[in-house]
Design a protein around this motif. Structure first.
Motif, PDB file in Angstrom:
ATOM      1  N   GLY A   1       0.627  -1.054   0.175  1.00  0.00           N
ATOM      2  CA  GLY A   1       0.054  -0.105   0.004  1.00  0.00           C
ATOM      3  C   GLY A   1       0.909   1.350  -0.158  1.00  0.00           C
TER       4      GLY A   1
ATOM      5  N   GLY B   1       2.019   2.534  -2.352  1.00  0.00           N
ATOM      6  CA  GLY B   1       1.534   3.441  -3.700  1.00  0.00           C
ATOM      7  C   GLY B   1       2.466   2.950  -5.055  1.00  0.00           C
ATOM      8  N   LYS B   2       2.979   1.607  -5.127  1.00  0.00           N
ATOM      9  CA  LYS B   2       3.980   1.190  -6.030  1.00  0.00           C
ATOM     10  C   LYS B   2       2.812   1.149  -7.324  1.00  0.00           C
ATOM     11  CE  LYS B   2       4.432  -2.976  -4.059  1.00  0.00           C
ATOM     12  NZ  LYS B   2       3.862  -2.453  -2.591  1.00  0.00           N
ATOM     13  N   THR B   3       1.435   0.714  -7.211  1.00  0.00           N
ATOM     14  CA  THR B   3       0.689   0.813  -8.479  1.00  0.00           C
ATOM     15  C   THR B   3       0.270   2.042  -8.930  1.00  0.00           C
ATOM     16  OG1 THR B   3      -0.069  -1.400  -7.806  1.00  0.00           O
ATOM     17  CG2 THR B   3      -1.151  -0.298  -9.532  1.00  0.00           C
ATOM     18  N   ALA B   4       0.027   3.054  -8.026  1.00  0.00           N
ATOM     19  CA  ALA B   4      -0.100   4.424  -8.299  1.00  0.00           C
ATOM     20  C   ALA B   4       0.836   5.012  -8.864  1.00  0.00           C
ATOM     21  CB  ALA B   4      -0.784   5.281  -6.818  1.00  0.00           C
TER      22      ALA B   4
ATOM     23  N   ARG C   1      -5.913  -2.013 -13.071  1.00  0.00           N
ATOM     24  CA  ARG C   1      -5.540  -0.596 -13.054  1.00  0.00           C
ATOM     25  C   ARG C   1      -4.390   0.155 -14.088  1.00  0.00           C
ATOM     26  NH1 ARG C   1      -3.943   0.037  -6.834  1.00  0.00           N
ATOM     27  NH2 ARG C   1      -3.332   1.864  -7.570  1.00  0.00           N
TER      28      ARG C   1
ATOM     29  N   GLU D   1       6.805  -4.841 -10.573  1.00  0.00           N
ATOM     30  CA  GLU D   1       6.144  -4.553  -9.061  1.00  0.00           C
ATOM     31  C   GLU D   1       6.236  -5.570  -8.154  1.00  0.00           C
ATOM     32  OE1 GLU D   1       2.333  -2.465  -8.982  1.00  0.00           O
ATOM     33  OE2 GLU D   1       2.107  -3.102  -6.809  1.00  0.00           O
TER      34      GLU D   1
ATOM     35  N   ASN E   1       6.727   8.823  -1.060  1.00  0.00           N
ATOM     36  CA  ASN E   1       5.397   8.932  -1.880  1.00  0.00           C
ATOM     37  C   ASN E   1       4.446   9.567  -0.898  1.00  0.00           C
ATOM     38  OD1 ASN E   1       3.663   8.770  -3.862  1.00  0.00           O
ATOM     39  ND2 ASN E   1       3.102   6.760  -3.137  1.00  0.00           N
ATOM     40  N   LYS E   2       3.290  10.041  -1.397  1.00  0.00           N
ATOM     41  CA  LYS E   2       1.974  10.471  -0.878  1.00  0.00           C
ATOM     42  C   LYS E   2       2.600  11.956  -0.009  1.00  0.00           C
ATOM     43  CE  LYS E   2       0.317   5.950  -0.111  1.00  0.00           C
ATOM     44  NZ  LYS E   2      -0.677   4.995   1.030  1.00  0.00           N
TER      45      LYS E   2
ATOM     46  N   ASP F   1       1.535  14.580  -0.823  1.00  0.00           N
ATOM     47  CA  ASP F   1       0.266  15.539  -0.637  1.00  0.00           C
ATOM     48  C   ASP F   1      -0.378  15.297   0.667  1.00  0.00           C
ATOM     49  OD1 ASP F   1      -2.407  13.171  -1.297  1.00  0.00           O
ATOM     50  OD2 ASP F   1      -0.089  12.465  -1.892  1.00  0.00           O
TER      51      ASP F   1
ATOM     52  N   ALA G   1       2.221  10.205  -5.846  1.00  0.00           N
ATOM     53  CA  ALA G   1       1.430   9.406  -7.268  1.00  0.00           C
ATOM     54  C   ALA G   1       0.194   9.913  -7.397  1.00  0.00           C
ATOM     55  CB  ALA G   1       1.627   8.028  -6.747  1.00  0.00           C
ATOM     56  N   ARG G   2      -0.662  10.374  -6.346  1.00  0.00           N
ATOM     57  CA  ARG G   2      -1.831  10.899  -6.222  1.00  0.00           C
ATOM     58  C   ARG G   2      -1.882  12.058  -7.423  1.00  0.00           C
ATOM     59  NH1 ARG G   2      -6.432  10.470  -2.967  1.00  0.00           N
ATOM     60  NH2 ARG G   2      -5.958   8.288  -3.163  1.00  0.00           N
TER      61      ARG G   2
HETATM   62  N1  LIG Z   1      -3.150  10.691  -0.878  1.00  0.00           N
HETATM   63  C1  LIG Z   1      -2.316   9.791  -1.620  1.00  0.00           C
HETATM   64  N2  LIG Z   1      -2.658   8.584  -1.905  1.00  0.00           N
HETATM   65  C2  LIG Z   1      -1.893   7.523  -2.445  1.00  0.00           C
HETATM   66  C3  LIG Z   1      -0.813   8.060  -3.151  1.00  0.00           C
HETATM   67  N3  LIG Z   1      -0.145   7.022  -3.694  1.00  0.00           N
HETATM   68  C4  LIG Z   1      -0.862   5.920  -3.574  1.00  0.00           C
HETATM   69  N4  LIG Z   1      -2.252   6.268  -2.822  1.00  0.00           N
HETATM   70  C5  LIG Z   1      -3.232   5.422  -2.246  1.00  0.00           C
HETATM   71  O1  LIG Z   1      -2.861   4.344  -1.412  1.00  0.00           O
HETATM   72  C6  LIG Z   1      -3.349   3.355  -1.573  1.00  0.00           C
HETATM   73  C7  LIG Z   1      -2.439   2.061  -2.122  1.00  0.00           C
HETATM   74  O2  LIG Z   1      -1.817   2.515  -3.224  1.00  0.00           O
HETATM   75  P1  LIG Z   1      -1.369   1.374  -4.239  1.00  0.00           P
HETATM   76  O3  LIG Z   1      -0.589   1.938  -5.583  1.00  0.00           O
HETATM   77  O4  LIG Z   1      -2.489   0.371  -4.463  1.00  0.00           O
HETATM   78  O5  LIG Z   1      -0.150   0.774  -3.381  1.00  0.00           O
HETATM   79  P2  LIG Z   1       0.786  -0.637  -3.513  1.00  0.00           P
HETATM   80  O6  LIG Z   1       2.086  -0.418  -3.178  1.00  0.00           O
HETATM   81  O7  LIG Z   1       0.901  -1.005  -5.047  1.00  0.00           O
HETATM   82  O8  LIG Z   1       0.085  -1.579  -2.858  1.00  0.00           O
HETATM   83  P3  LIG Z   1      -0.050  -3.179  -2.949  1.00  0.00           P
HETATM   84  O9  LIG Z   1       0.384  -3.644  -4.299  1.00  0.00           O
HETATM   85  O10 LIG Z   1      -1.024  -3.645  -2.326  1.00  0.00           O
HETATM   86  O11 LIG Z   1       1.323  -3.622  -2.084  1.00  0.00           O
HETATM   87  C8  LIG Z   1      -4.531   3.577  -2.562  1.00  0.00           C
HETATM   88  O12 LIG Z   1      -5.793   3.715  -2.057  1.00  0.00           O
HETATM   89  C9  LIG Z   1      -3.916   4.720  -3.621  1.00  0.00           C
HETATM   90  O13 LIG Z   1      -4.718   5.420  -3.902  1.00  0.00           O
HETATM   91  C10 LIG Z   1      -0.444   9.435  -3.074  1.00  0.00           C
HETATM   92  O14 LIG Z   1       0.748  10.025  -3.517  1.00  0.00           O
HETATM   93  N5  LIG Z   1      -1.019  10.119  -2.356  1.00  0.00           N
END
Ligand SMILES: Nc1nc2c(ncn2[C@@H]2O[C@H](COP(=O)(O)OP(=O)(O)OP(=O)(O)O)[C@@H](O)[C@H]2O)c(=O)[nH]1
Ligand SMILES: [Mg+2]
Ligand SMILES: [Zn+2]
Ligand SMILES: [Zn+2]
Lengths: 122, 233
Positions: free
Chosen positions: B50, B52-55, B84, B126, B173-174, B176, B206-207
Protein backbone atom coordinates in the motif's frame (compact mmCIF):
# COMPACT_ATOMS: atom_id res chain seq x y z
CA UNK A 1 8.05 -15.51 5.25
CA UNK A 2 9.76 -17.73 2.74
CA UNK A 3 11.78 -19.98 5.01
CA UNK A 4 9.78 -22.99 3.78
CA UNK A 5 10.64 -22.22 0.16
CA UNK A 6 14.29 -21.78 1.11
CA UNK A 7 14.33 -25.11 2.91
CA UNK A 8 12.72 -26.77 -0.10
CA UNK A 9 15.57 -25.35 -2.18
CA UNK A 10 18.02 -26.61 0.44
CA UNK A 11 16.52 -30.07 0.08
CA UNK A 12 16.82 -29.91 -3.69
CA UNK A 13 20.51 -28.89 -3.58
CA UNK A 14 21.34 -31.39 -0.85
CA UNK A 15 19.65 -34.30 -2.63
CA UNK A 16 21.37 -33.39 -5.86
CA UNK A 17 24.77 -33.36 -4.15
CA UNK A 18 24.11 -36.58 -2.25
CA UNK A 19 23.01 -38.42 -5.42
CA UNK A 20 26.03 -37.13 -7.29
CA UNK A 21 28.23 -38.57 -4.54
CA UNK A 22 26.39 -41.88 -4.53
CA UNK A 23 25.01 -41.42 -1.02
CA UNK A 24 21.51 -42.49 0.01
CA UNK A 25 21.11 -40.76 3.33
CA UNK A 26 21.72 -37.25 4.64
CA UNK A 27 22.53 -36.98 8.33
CA UNK A 28 23.60 -33.42 8.88
CA UNK A 29 23.58 -30.14 6.96
CA UNK A 30 25.70 -27.09 7.64
CA UNK A 31 24.13 -23.83 6.62
CA UNK A 32 25.66 -20.36 6.79
CA UNK A 33 23.27 -17.43 7.12
CA UNK A 34 24.26 -13.79 7.17
CA UNK A 35 22.70 -11.35 9.60
CA UNK A 36 21.46 -9.33 6.59
CA UNK A 37 20.01 -12.31 4.73
CA UNK A 38 16.48 -11.55 5.90
CA UNK A 39 15.77 -14.99 7.33
CA UNK A 40 14.92 -15.88 10.85
CA UNK A 41 16.92 -18.73 12.42
CA UNK A 42 13.96 -20.12 14.39
CA UNK A 43 11.68 -20.02 11.36
CA UNK A 44 14.39 -21.81 9.38
CA UNK A 45 14.63 -24.54 12.00
CA UNK A 46 10.85 -25.12 11.97
CA UNK A 47 10.83 -25.18 8.19
CA UNK A 48 13.79 -27.58 8.20
CA UNK A 49 11.83 -29.99 10.41
CA UNK A 50 8.90 -29.98 7.99
CA UNK A 51 10.92 -30.29 4.80
CA UNK A 52 13.77 -32.55 5.94
CA UNK A 53 13.96 -33.99 9.42
CA UNK A 54 10.36 -35.19 9.86
CA UNK A 55 10.03 -36.40 6.31
CA UNK A 56 9.57 -40.16 5.99
CA UNK A 57 11.76 -41.91 3.40
CA UNK A 58 10.02 -42.12 0.02
CA UNK A 59 7.66 -39.28 0.89
CA UNK A 60 8.08 -36.63 -1.78
CA UNK A 61 10.94 -36.12 -4.17
CA UNK A 62 14.01 -38.25 -4.72
CA UNK A 63 15.33 -41.40 -3.13
CA UNK A 64 17.48 -39.74 -0.47
CA UNK A 65 16.55 -40.39 3.13
CA UNK A 66 16.66 -37.20 5.23
CA UNK A 67 14.60 -38.35 8.20
CA UNK A 68 16.21 -37.44 11.50
CA UNK A 69 18.78 -35.20 9.86
CA UNK A 70 20.08 -32.22 11.82
CA UNK A 71 20.65 -28.63 10.82
CA UNK A 72 23.70 -26.70 11.95
CA UNK A 73 23.34 -22.97 11.54
CA UNK A 74 26.34 -20.70 11.44
CA UNK A 75 25.28 -17.06 11.68
CA UNK A 76 27.67 -14.61 10.02
CA UNK A 77 27.95 -11.10 11.42
CA UNK A 78 27.91 -8.18 9.05
CA UNK A 79 31.33 -6.95 7.91
CA UNK A 80 31.67 -3.74 5.90
CA UNK A 81 34.57 -2.05 4.16
CA UNK A 82 35.46 1.59 4.76
CA UNK A 83 36.79 3.11 1.54
CA UNK A 84 38.34 6.04 3.42
CA UNK A 85 40.28 3.95 5.94
CA UNK A 86 40.77 1.01 3.56
CA UNK A 87 39.80 -1.29 6.42
CA UNK A 88 37.10 -3.76 7.31
CA UNK A 89 34.83 -3.20 10.28
CA UNK A 90 31.90 -4.87 11.99
CA UNK A 91 29.10 -2.29 12.31
CA UNK A 92 27.58 -1.98 15.76
CA UNK A 93 24.04 -1.42 14.47
CA UNK A 94 21.98 -1.16 11.28
CA UNK A 95 23.77 2.04 10.29
CA UNK A 96 27.04 0.99 8.70
CA UNK A 97 29.21 3.78 10.07
CA UNK A 98 32.96 3.20 10.31
CA UNK A 99 34.05 3.26 13.98
CA UNK A 100 37.35 4.95 13.04
CA UNK A 101 36.24 7.83 10.82
CA UNK A 102 32.44 7.80 10.96
CA UNK A 103 32.01 7.50 7.19
CA UNK A 104 29.01 5.49 5.99
CA UNK A 105 30.03 2.36 4.15
CA UNK A 106 28.23 1.16 1.04
CA UNK A 107 30.24 -2.05 0.73
CA UNK A 108 28.99 -5.08 2.60
CA UNK A 109 31.68 -7.78 2.50
CA UNK A 110 29.87 -10.38 4.60
CA UNK A 111 26.40 -10.76 6.07
CA UNK A 112 24.27 -11.62 3.03
CA UNK A 113 25.17 -15.34 2.96
CA UNK A 114 22.56 -18.06 2.50
CA UNK A 115 24.87 -20.98 1.83
CA UNK A 116 24.85 -24.71 2.07
CA UNK A 117 28.38 -25.25 3.38
CA UNK A 118 28.61 -29.02 3.79
CA UNK A 119 26.64 -32.25 4.08
CA UNK A 120 27.27 -35.33 6.15
CA UNK A 121 26.03 -38.34 4.20
CA UNK A 122 26.28 -42.09 4.02
CA UNK B 1 28.74 -49.01 12.67
CA UNK B 2 28.26 -45.33 13.16
CA UNK B 3 27.96 -43.97 16.65
CA UNK B 4 25.47 -41.19 16.05
CA UNK B 5 22.65 -42.80 14.10
CA UNK B 6 23.27 -46.50 14.44
CA UNK B 7 23.49 -47.11 10.73
CA UNK B 8 25.86 -49.67 9.22
CA UNK B 9 27.70 -47.39 6.84
CA UNK B 10 30.53 -44.92 7.34
CA UNK B 11 29.58 -41.25 7.26
CA UNK B 12 31.43 -38.79 5.06
CA UNK B 13 31.40 -35.05 4.58
CA UNK B 14 30.67 -33.34 1.28
CA UNK B 15 31.92 -29.74 1.12
CA UNK B 16 29.68 -27.55 -1.05
CA UNK B 17 29.71 -23.78 -0.40
CA UNK B 18 26.63 -23.40 -2.55
CA UNK B 19 24.21 -20.48 -2.30
CA UNK B 20 20.56 -21.34 -1.73
CA UNK B 21 19.89 -18.56 -4.21
CA UNK B 22 22.14 -19.97 -6.93
CA UNK B 23 19.33 -21.15 -9.21
CA UNK B 24 17.48 -17.87 -8.79
CA UNK B 25 20.65 -15.88 -9.41
CA UNK B 26 21.52 -17.81 -12.57
CA UNK B 27 18.05 -17.11 -13.96
CA UNK B 28 18.36 -13.46 -12.90
CA UNK B 29 21.59 -13.09 -14.89
CA UNK B 30 19.84 -14.62 -17.85
CA UNK B 31 16.93 -12.19 -17.46
CA UNK B 32 19.33 -9.25 -17.26
CA UNK B 33 21.05 -10.27 -20.51
CA UNK B 34 17.63 -10.68 -22.11
CA UNK B 35 16.36 -7.25 -21.02
CA UNK B 36 19.60 -5.64 -22.17
CA UNK B 37 19.39 -7.39 -25.53
CA UNK B 38 15.93 -5.92 -26.08
CA UNK B 39 17.05 -2.44 -25.08
CA UNK B 40 14.90 -2.47 -21.95
CA UNK B 41 15.57 -0.72 -18.68
CA UNK B 42 14.29 -3.15 -16.04
CA UNK B 43 13.25 -1.90 -12.64
CA UNK B 44 12.47 -3.85 -9.48
CA UNK B 45 9.91 -1.84 -7.49
CA UNK B 46 9.69 -2.66 -3.79
CA UNK B 47 7.73 -1.39 -0.80
CA UNK B 48 5.46 -2.27 2.07
CA UNK B 49 1.87 -3.11 1.08
CA UNK B 50 0.00 0.00 0.00
CA UNK B 51 2.89 2.48 -0.23
CA UNK B 52 1.72 3.37 -3.73
CA UNK B 53 3.72 1.20 -6.16
CA UNK B 54 0.79 0.71 -8.53
CA UNK B 55 -0.30 4.35 -8.25
CA UNK B 56 3.23 5.43 -9.13
CA UNK B 57 3.27 3.11 -12.14
CA UNK B 58 -0.10 4.42 -13.32
CA UNK B 59 1.48 7.88 -13.42
CA UNK B 60 4.66 6.61 -15.08
CA UNK B 61 2.65 4.79 -17.74
CA UNK B 62 0.98 8.10 -18.62
CA UNK B 63 4.15 10.23 -18.49
CA UNK B 64 6.78 7.93 -19.95
CA UNK B 65 8.09 9.54 -23.15
CA UNK B 66 9.44 6.46 -24.96
CA UNK B 67 6.93 3.80 -25.93
CA UNK B 68 4.60 1.79 -23.72
CA UNK B 69 5.64 0.84 -20.18
CA UNK B 70 5.69 -2.87 -19.44
CA UNK B 71 4.74 -4.03 -15.96
CA UNK B 72 5.03 -7.47 -14.42
CA UNK B 73 3.16 -7.29 -11.15
CA UNK B 74 3.24 -9.81 -8.33
CA UNK B 75 0.24 -10.01 -6.08
CA UNK B 76 -0.91 -12.60 -3.60
CA UNK B 77 -4.36 -13.20 -5.00
CA UNK B 78 -6.05 -10.64 -7.22
CA UNK B 79 -5.42 -9.09 -10.63
CA UNK B 80 -6.67 -5.64 -9.60
CA UNK B 81 -3.25 -4.05 -10.02
CA UNK B 82 -2.84 -5.33 -13.60
CA UNK B 83 -6.28 -4.00 -14.53
CA UNK B 84 -5.50 -0.59 -13.04
CA UNK B 85 -2.23 -0.48 -14.96
CA UNK B 86 -3.79 -1.53 -18.27
CA UNK B 87 -6.36 1.22 -17.87
CA UNK B 88 -3.44 3.66 -17.52
CA UNK B 89 -1.96 2.42 -20.81
CA UNK B 90 0.68 -0.01 -19.54
CA UNK B 91 1.30 -3.51 -20.92
CA UNK B 92 0.63 -5.21 -17.61
CA UNK B 93 0.83 -8.85 -16.66
CA UNK B 94 -0.14 -10.24 -13.27
CA UNK B 95 1.72 -13.03 -11.53
CA UNK B 96 -0.42 -14.55 -8.79
CA UNK B 97 2.08 -15.57 -6.18
CA UNK B 98 -0.35 -17.51 -3.98
CA UNK B 99 1.31 -17.63 -0.58
CA UNK B 100 4.77 -16.65 -1.80
CA UNK B 101 5.89 -13.38 -0.25
CA UNK B 102 8.23 -12.21 -3.03
CA UNK B 103 8.88 -12.70 -6.73
CA UNK B 104 11.62 -14.97 -8.04
CA UNK B 105 13.57 -14.73 -11.26
CA UNK B 106 11.96 -17.76 -13.00
CA UNK B 107 8.47 -16.29 -12.52
CA UNK B 108 9.63 -13.06 -14.09
CA UNK B 109 11.17 -14.94 -17.02
CA UNK B 110 7.92 -16.81 -17.66
CA UNK B 111 5.84 -13.63 -17.52
CA UNK B 112 8.28 -11.77 -19.74
CA UNK B 113 7.74 -14.37 -22.50
CA UNK B 114 4.08 -13.40 -22.64
CA UNK B 115 4.66 -9.66 -22.83
CA UNK B 116 4.45 -7.76 -26.12
CA UNK B 117 7.65 -5.68 -25.95
CA UNK B 118 7.32 -3.92 -29.31
CA UNK B 119 8.62 -0.33 -28.89
CA UNK B 120 8.98 -0.88 -25.15
CA UNK B 121 11.91 0.76 -23.34
CA UNK B 122 10.90 0.50 -19.69
CA UNK B 123 9.93 -2.69 -17.91
CA UNK B 124 8.92 -2.46 -14.27
CA UNK B 125 8.56 -5.45 -12.01
CA UNK B 126 6.20 -4.52 -9.17
CA UNK B 127 7.20 -6.87 -6.39
CA UNK B 128 4.88 -8.23 -3.70
CA UNK B 129 4.23 -5.62 -1.01
CA UNK B 130 6.72 -6.75 1.63
CA UNK B 131 9.78 -5.07 3.14
CA UNK B 132 11.71 -8.21 4.04
CA UNK B 133 11.34 -11.13 1.69
CA UNK B 134 11.94 -9.64 -1.78
CA UNK B 135 15.29 -8.14 -0.77
CA UNK B 136 17.45 -11.22 -1.33
CA UNK B 137 15.96 -12.16 -4.69
CA UNK B 138 17.65 -10.69 -7.74
CA UNK B 139 15.16 -10.64 -10.61
CA UNK B 140 17.57 -9.46 -13.28
CA UNK B 141 16.75 -5.78 -12.85
CA UNK B 142 19.16 -2.96 -13.69
CA UNK B 143 17.81 -0.75 -10.93
CA UNK B 144 16.03 -1.20 -7.64
CA UNK B 145 13.53 1.39 -6.58
CA UNK B 146 12.12 1.31 -3.05
CA UNK B 147 8.99 3.26 -2.11
CA UNK B 148 8.31 4.70 1.31
CA UNK B 149 5.19 6.74 1.97
CA UNK B 150 4.88 9.59 4.43
CA UNK B 151 2.16 7.74 6.33
CA UNK B 152 4.49 4.88 7.30
CA UNK B 153 6.71 6.58 9.86
CA UNK B 154 10.11 8.19 9.54
CA UNK B 155 11.98 5.21 10.96
CA UNK B 156 11.01 2.63 8.32
CA UNK B 157 14.53 2.63 6.82
CA UNK B 158 16.00 1.82 10.25
CA UNK B 159 13.52 -1.00 10.79
CA UNK B 160 14.04 -2.58 7.37
CA UNK B 161 17.64 -1.63 6.56
CA UNK B 162 18.46 -4.48 4.18
CA UNK B 163 15.83 -3.46 1.64
CA UNK B 164 16.76 0.21 1.66
CA UNK B 165 20.48 -0.64 1.52
CA UNK B 166 19.87 -2.58 -1.68
CA UNK B 167 17.99 0.27 -3.40
CA UNK B 168 19.50 2.48 -6.10
CA UNK B 169 16.78 5.04 -5.47
CA UNK B 170 14.05 5.66 -2.92
CA UNK B 171 10.72 7.34 -3.63
CA UNK B 172 9.07 9.12 -0.73
CA UNK B 173 5.44 8.95 -1.82
CA UNK B 174 2.15 10.52 -0.75
CA UNK B 175 3.78 13.92 -0.22
CA UNK B 176 0.27 15.41 -0.58
CA UNK B 177 -0.48 13.90 2.85
CA UNK B 178 2.75 15.05 4.52
CA UNK B 179 1.25 17.99 6.39
CA UNK B 180 -1.88 16.14 7.40
CA UNK B 181 0.09 13.34 9.04
CA UNK B 182 2.81 15.60 10.49
CA UNK B 183 5.54 13.94 8.44
CA UNK B 184 8.99 14.79 9.85
CA UNK B 185 10.77 15.24 6.54
CA UNK B 186 14.27 16.04 7.81
CA UNK B 187 14.23 13.09 10.16
CA UNK B 188 13.08 10.72 7.43
CA UNK B 189 15.74 11.98 5.01
CA UNK B 190 18.46 11.68 7.67
CA UNK B 191 17.40 8.09 8.46
CA UNK B 192 17.38 7.23 4.80
CA UNK B 193 20.83 8.71 4.18
CA UNK B 194 22.29 6.89 7.15
CA UNK B 195 21.04 3.56 5.81
CA UNK B 196 21.39 4.14 2.06
CA UNK B 197 23.95 6.92 1.59
CA UNK B 198 24.22 6.42 -2.16
CA UNK B 199 20.54 6.08 -3.06
CA UNK B 200 18.86 8.87 -5.01
CA UNK B 201 15.79 10.22 -3.25
CA UNK B 202 12.65 11.42 -5.04
CA UNK B 203 9.85 13.08 -3.11
CA UNK B 204 6.57 12.96 -4.97
CA UNK B 205 2.85 12.31 -4.92
CA UNK B 206 1.58 9.50 -7.10
CA UNK B 207 -1.93 10.84 -6.42
CA UNK B 208 -1.44 14.39 -7.74
CA UNK B 209 1.52 13.62 -10.02
CA UNK B 210 3.63 16.38 -8.52
CA UNK B 211 7.37 15.67 -8.27
CA UNK B 212 7.43 12.94 -10.90
CA UNK B 213 9.58 14.67 -13.54
CA UNK B 214 12.95 14.21 -11.77
CA UNK B 215 12.23 10.48 -11.46
CA UNK B 216 11.32 10.23 -15.14
CA UNK B 217 14.54 11.99 -16.18
CA UNK B 218 16.63 9.85 -13.87
CA UNK B 219 15.11 6.72 -15.43
CA UNK B 220 15.72 8.08 -18.94
CA UNK B 221 19.40 8.55 -18.06
CA UNK B 222 19.62 4.85 -17.29
CA UNK B 223 18.08 3.58 -20.51
CA UNK B 224 20.47 1.00 -21.96
CA UNK B 225 22.11 1.48 -25.29
CA UNK B 226 20.34 -1.15 -27.38
CA UNK B 227 22.43 -3.76 -29.13
CA UNK B 228 20.04 -4.72 -31.91
CA UNK B 229 22.59 -6.87 -33.73
CA UNK B 230 24.05 -8.74 -30.77
CA UNK B 231 23.42 -12.45 -30.30
CA UNK B 232 20.20 -13.43 -28.60
CA UNK B 233 20.99 -14.64 -25.09
N1 LIG C 1 -3.04 10.55 -0.93
C1 LIG C 1 -2.32 9.70 -1.64
N2 LIG C 1 -2.71 8.42 -1.77
C2 LIG C 1 -1.96 7.59 -2.50
C3 LIG C 1 -0.77 8.00 -3.14
N3 LIG C 1 -0.23 6.94 -3.78
C4 LIG C 1 -1.05 5.90 -3.55
N4 LIG C 1 -2.10 6.29 -2.78
C5 LIG C 1 -3.21 5.45 -2.32
O1 LIG C 1 -2.69 4.43 -1.47
C6 LIG C 1 -3.41 3.22 -1.65
C7 LIG C 1 -2.47 2.11 -2.03
O2 LIG C 1 -1.87 2.42 -3.27
P1 LIG C 1 -1.37 1.31 -4.28
O3 LIG C 1 -0.84 2.01 -5.48
O4 LIG C 1 -2.40 0.28 -4.49
O5 LIG C 1 -0.19 0.70 -3.40
P2 LIG C 1 0.71 -0.58 -3.72
O6 LIG C 1 2.04 -0.29 -3.13
O7 LIG C 1 0.67 -0.89 -5.17
O8 LIG C 1 -0.02 -1.72 -2.88
P3 LIG C 1 0.19 -3.31 -2.96
O9 LIG C 1 0.40 -3.68 -4.39
O10 LIG C 1 -1.04 -3.87 -2.38
O11 LIG C 1 1.40 -3.60 -2.11
C8 LIG C 1 -4.45 3.51 -2.74
O12 LIG C 1 -5.67 3.83 -2.10
C9 LIG C 1 -3.88 4.71 -3.45
O13 LIG C 1 -4.85 5.49 -4.07
C10 LIG C 1 -0.37 9.38 -2.98
O14 LIG C 1 0.66 9.85 -3.48
N5 LIG C 1 -1.18 10.17 -2.23
MG1 LIG D 1 0.19 -2.69 -6.16
ZN1 LIG E 1 9.01 -14.37 3.05
ZN1 LIG F 1 36.67 4.72 8.08
Amino acid sequence: MHELALMAELRHLAEEAASREGASRIHRLQLRIGSLSGVDADALRSAFAVVMADREPGDGSGSIDTQGSTLELEVVRTVCFCADCQQEFAPSDVIHACPRCGALSTQVLRGRELELVALEVS
Amino acid sequence: MCGTCGCERPHRLIALQQSLLSRNNAQAEHNRAHFQHHGLLALNLLSAPGSGKTALLEQLARLWPQGPVGVIVGDLATDNDARRLQAAGAQALQIRTGDLCHLEAPQVAAAFEQLDITDMTLLVIENVGNLVCPTAFDLGEQLRLAVLSVTEGEDKPLKYPALFQSADAVVINKSDLADAVGFQRQEALANLRSIAPRARVFELSARTGSGLEPLVSWLCQHLPVAEPHGPHP
